[in-house]
Design a protein around this motif. Structure first.
Motif: not given
Length: 132
Positions: A30-34, A78-85, A96-101
């Protein structure tokens, strides 16, 4: 607000406790998306809509059943950098992050949009209202 503070609130909202890894992941997301997109809830949901997930997002924010989503769909939308960050901030690999999200985001959005509308309040205010 720091990712950890928002993550604690989201963990509590999801019923997983303030030390929830899921809450921390969503807080970072959420913080990255804002950044540059208005409120973090609107920013994130806008990215997902733009990524082809409009019907699923509408189901989470609406008053009916929530449609399921996969980690692969999250990663693609998601934008490429948002998930990575977000993954990096939680010490996870992107998959793993994508699955958790994918597991927790529909529940969080559903709880943050109880009237079927995306509120204009700050995310922290929305969560505080839901926790009362």
């Amino acid at each position: 607000m720091a990712d950890n503070d928002l993550g604690s609130l989201l963990g509590n909202l999801l019923g997983r406790g303030s030390s929830s890894g899921s809450g921390k992941m969503l807080g970072a997301l959420f913080n990255g998306a804002s950044r540059g997109a208005g409120s973090s809830l609107e920013g994130l949901l806008g990215q997902l809509r733009d990524g082809g997930l409009g019907a699923k997002v509408a189901s989470w924010a609406g008053t009916g059943e929530n449609e399921n989503i996969s980690g692969a769909e999250i990663a693609q939308a998601l934008s490429p950098g948002l998930l990575a960050s977000a993954a990096r901030s939680c010490g996870l690999r992107e998959v793993e992050a994508a699955d958790q999200i994918a597991e927790t985001l529909p529940v969080a959005v559903d709880k943050l949009t109880p009237e079927g509308q995306i509120p204009k309040e700050a995310l922290e205010e929305l969560i505080a209202q839901q926790l009362q």
